[in-house]
Structures are given as structure tokens and as C-alpha cells.
Design an enzyme around this catalytic site. Structure first.
Site, PDB file in Angstrom:
ATOM      1  N   SER A 184    -119.545 -28.849 -29.751  1.00 31.26           N
ATOM      2  CA  SER A 184    -118.577 -27.790 -29.449  1.00 31.26           C
ATOM      3  C   SER A 184    -119.152 -26.415 -29.746  1.00 31.26           C
ATOM      4  O   SER A 184    -118.932 -25.456 -28.991  1.00 31.26           O
ATOM      5  CB  SER A 184    -117.281 -28.023 -30.233  1.00 31.26           C
ATOM      6  OG  SER A 184    -116.586 -29.146 -29.730  1.00 31.26           O
ATOM      7  N   ASP A 185    -119.877 -26.293 -30.847  1.00 33.61           N
ATOM      8  CA  ASP A 185    -120.556 -25.031 -31.145  1.00 33.61           C
ATOM      9  C   ASP A 185    -121.539 -24.672 -30.037  1.00 33.61           C
ATOM     10  O   ASP A 185    -121.626 -23.513 -29.604  1.00 33.61           O
ATOM     11  CB  ASP A 185    -121.318 -25.138 -32.466  1.00 33.61           C
ATOM     12  CG  ASP A 185    -120.463 -24.807 -33.670  1.00 33.61           C
ATOM     13  OD1 ASP A 185    -119.752 -23.797 -33.630  1.00 33.61           O
ATOM     14  OD2 ASP A 185    -120.517 -25.563 -34.653  1.00 33.61           O
ATOM     15  N   LYS A 186    -122.301 -25.657 -29.586  1.00 36.19           N
ATOM     16  CA  LYS A 186    -123.360 -25.378 -28.617  1.00 36.19           C
ATOM     17  C   LYS A 186    -122.806 -25.003 -27.256  1.00 36.19           C
ATOM     18  O   LYS A 186    -123.309 -24.072 -26.609  1.00 36.19           O
ATOM     19  CB  LYS A 186    -124.293 -26.587 -28.514  1.00 36.19           C
ATOM     20  CG  LYS A 186    -125.103 -26.823 -29.772  1.00 36.19           C
ATOM     21  CD  LYS A 186    -125.823 -28.157 -29.727  1.00 36.19           C
ATOM     22  CE  LYS A 186    -126.544 -28.437 -31.035  1.00 36.19           C
ATOM     23  NZ  LYS A 186    -127.145 -29.792 -31.062  1.00 36.19           N
TER      24      LYS A 186
END
Length: 406
Positions: free
Chosen positions: A176-178
Site C-alpha cells: 500500500s505504501d508503494k
């Protein structure tokens, strides 16, 4: 600004763009690292305590592998933004910048005296990018958000199920961060293009991890929730039976959505007649009879070692990949051919290995030119560029507003 100043590297598409990066951990920093790869000048502003990622992964001093990867190509300064002096320094930096990136929770910028409306009024050409977990408002806007939380709420964990128990699985990667970082990087370049076309108009860009994750999930993992009126019957969930195949000496994966690919796989496995089984005659039927198909094919894969299976699949045009353990990625022939992993001299900590950004421009890869900065490493350099003399810098050090390495 967006035009190419004299003397900059024209091979780098973002050369001449200046970014002030207040973000920490992954989503914001990985976006600006990608833009640094593409030529942007990025100054990362950290608190005197430093970014959390300095403590994640193997490290040499305050340079962890994770920090270097997520903050490659940037210069660094450490400031206590709670102090008025630091805020004035920051405003001076922003005055010279094209883009400001931060991932504070809603309300923090206002408490720092850096309200978005104030920035927009003072710097009308600025691209101000705010990355949050849940968005600028709403019932969860003020909550802390990390990748695993968004994986849970955004259906990523529900999409990855333990085959034996059916329990949801959180991916051992900050997906999700990426995907938020990629979304933010694309939005920044779009805002810069609009600014050029509009004669210098800045923008407030808001990227929520939850929104980026849902957009990422929707084409496949959420396809049963697209139709509203007279919805078709639900389709088996994407990838419900898609998991590695065990071979004689390891594991492989395949994807054979085309009829010719499925028939070719059955031929490779020595049983072309499987392709004529009515249960498997089309892609939708293979989805609906996924468990039966796996039960049919699993013992056949066990007859082959990885190398033999790979050669046969290539010969017959079957998409297949041998599952690499992490060290094997480094020796994969295609990875080496692509120069997808580069070695960088990182000064006193020696060489480091980094994956370059995926895009090439006119055939040129955008490899990072520097690693990560030690906490406050470029503080003196940045302040001198801003016109601070030795006495002012000494005062900032003495008051704890500025932190330097060592």
C-alpha cells in the site's frame, strides 16, 4: 521551474525541478526518491530524531538499507520544525522549490504555522503534495496509518488467503505504501505539466493511501463489486487458486489465460487431452473449477525439475516463472541483462546495491546517482546556499534547531 536551466543534465527528464521533502517512512519518501532518480533535486527535511526507516533493516550507523533505498538521491537536513527559526528556514527553502511533499496527519501543517492556504497565498506556483492514510477529513482522518492497516481496510489482506485455512494474509511487503508512492509521483508530474500549461499555477495535491490502494485493487480483486444494476452472477475471486506449483526441486508459477497457452501447458505436462476436458474449456470455466484443475495438474508438475520445466515452457510459449529466493534475484540472467540492480559507491560505508527505477527514457535507464544522507549531512551546505553565515548557523546548532552528523 519546469524549463531546463542552462547546465543541467538534459538526459534526466526532471532536471531543474526542486523538491522539499518533509515526508517520512515509505509512501512520501519513495515517491520523491523516484523523482530524484529522474533528475529532480530533492532536499529531505528530517526531525533531529531522524526518519523511522533509519532503524529498519541492516544498518551501518544511521544508514539502514531501507533508509538508503527509500531516500536515495536526496540531500538531507535535520531541523526541529517546532521552532520558529526552523520554520523560517523551511519557508526560505520552499520559496526556491517547485514541489513540497509532506505526509503529516491532517492538522499538523496548521499547527506548524504552515497551513495550506498560507502556502498557496505566499507561493502561488508551488505544488503542495499531502500524503495521508485516510484523506484530509472523515471519520478516520486523524488516525495513525501504516501499511498493514491500509492492507486490512483496502481488501489487500482479504485478497490474499491462506489456501489451507482461508485466513486473510498481510503481504510481507509494504504494497500500500508503494502503490501510494507511485500514485503520488505520477500526480506530481501531472501537476507540474498543468503548471507549465497554465502559466505557473500551483496546486494542492492530496493522495490518501486508502484511495490509492482501492484504485490498485479494483480491476481484479474487486471485480465482483463493479456492476450495480442487474449485476451478473459473481465470478470466482481473482487468483483464488492461483498459487505456486511445487516441482521436483522447487516451485514455479504460471498464468495461462489464453486457450492456446492453456493447451500448450497441458502439452508440456504430457497430457494435452486435459485441454479438452469440458470443465476447463474456457477461462471462466477454469476459474469456476479451479480446485479441480489444481488437483489435476499438481501431480504432473512434480514430475519436472525447474530447469526442465522452464525450457519446455519457453519452447511451447507458456508463461512461467521459477520462484526465486531473494538471493537468486541478483543472479537472474534477465535482471542482469536489464541492469535492473545497480551498485553504488556509498562513501565510508562502502558499496550498496539498489534497484533502479523501472522506466527508461530514450533507452536511458534512470539509475540513482547518490545513496541516502546521514542525518543532517547536508545541513551546512543547504544553509550556506540559502545565505546563512557561520554565526547564524552556530546559533541554530546551539539552540538545537539544527542537527548535524556526529
Amino acid at each position: 521551474m519546469i524549463g531546463q536551466p542552462a547546465g543541467v543534465d538534459v538526459m534526466k527528464p526532471l532536471a531543474g525541478i526542486r523538491i522539499v521533502d518533509l515526508s517520512s517512512v515509505f509512501a512520501g519518501p519513495m515517491a520523491t526518491a523516484l523523482l530524484a532518480d529522474q533528475g529532480a533535486e530533492v532536499i529531505k527535511v528530517e526531525s533531529p530524531e531522524g526518519d523511522t526507516t533509519r532503524a529498519i533493516g541492516p544498518a551501518k550507523g544511521d544508514l539502514s538499507a531501507t533508509f538508503i533505498t527509500a531516500n536515495r538521491g536526496k540531500r538531507g537536513i535535520a531541523l526541529d520544525l517546532k521552532s520558529p527559526e526552523a520554520r523560517e528556514i523551511l519557508l526560505t527553502m520552499i520559496a526556491r522549490a517547485d514541489v513540497l511533499v509532506e505526509n503529516f496527519r491532517p492538522g499538523v501543517m496548521e499547527r506548524l504555522g504552515l497551513a495550506p492556504a498560507l502556502l498557496a497565498e505566499r507561493f502561488p506556483g508551488l505544488i503542495h503534495v499531502s500524503v495521508t492514510g485516510f484523506g484530509p477529513d472523515g471519520p478516520r482522518a486523524g488516525d495513525r496509518a501504516y501499511d498493514a492497516v491500509i492492507q486490512a481496510l483496502g481488501s489487500v489482506a482479504a485478497s490474499q488467503r491462506d489456501y489451507a485455512t482461508g485466513a486473510p494474509v498481510v503481504l510481507a511487503s509494504t504494497v500500500s505504501d508503494k502503490v501510494t508512492a507511485l500514485t503520488a509521483a505520477q500526480a506530481i508530474t501531472a501537476a507540474l505539466l498543468r503548471r507549465e500549461r497554465s502559466g505557473g499555477r500551483g496546486a494542492r495535491v492530496e493522495v490518501a493511501m486508502l484511495d490509492a490502494t482501492l484504485a490498485f485493487q479494483w480491476p481484479d480483486a474487486m471485480y465482483n463489486h463493479v456492476f450495480i444494476d442487474d449485476a451478473p452472477a459473481p465470478f470466482p475471486e481473482f487468483g483464488a487458486t492461483q498459487r505456486p506449483w511445487k516441482t521436483a526441486d522447487g516451485h514455479v508459477t504460471t498464468m495461462v489465460p489464453q486457450p492456446s497457452e492453456f493447451r500448450a501447458l497441458c502439452t508440456v505436462l504430457g497430457h494435452p487431452e486435459i485441454a479438452d476436458d469440458p470443465r476447463f474449456a474456457s477461462l471462466p470455466l477454469r476459474y469456476r473449477h479451479g480446485k479441480e484443475l489444481r488437483a489435476t495438474l499438481e501431480p504432473l508438475f512434480l514430475q519436472f525439475d525447474n530447469a526442465t520445466l522452464e525450457a519446455l515452457c519457453r519452447q511451447h510459449g507458456v508463461p512461467m516463472g521459477v520462484i526465486h529466493e531473494r538471493p537468486q534475484v541478483l543472479t537472474d540472467p534477465q535482471v542482469q541483462h536489464n541492469a535492473a540492480v545497480v551498485t553504488l559507491d556509498h562513501g565510508d560505508i562502502g558499496r550498496v546495491r539498489l534497484a533502479r527505477a523501472g522506466a527508461r527514457f530514450d533507452g536511458q535507464p534512470m539509475a540513482p546517482e547518490r545513496g541516502g544522507a546521514r542525518l543532517g549531512e547536508h545541513g551546512l551546505e543547504v544553509l550556506e546556499e540559502l545565505g546563512f553565515d557561520g554565526a547564524r548557523i552556530d546559533a541554530l546548532l546551539a539552540s538545537g534547531v539544527l542537527k548535524l552528523p556526529g
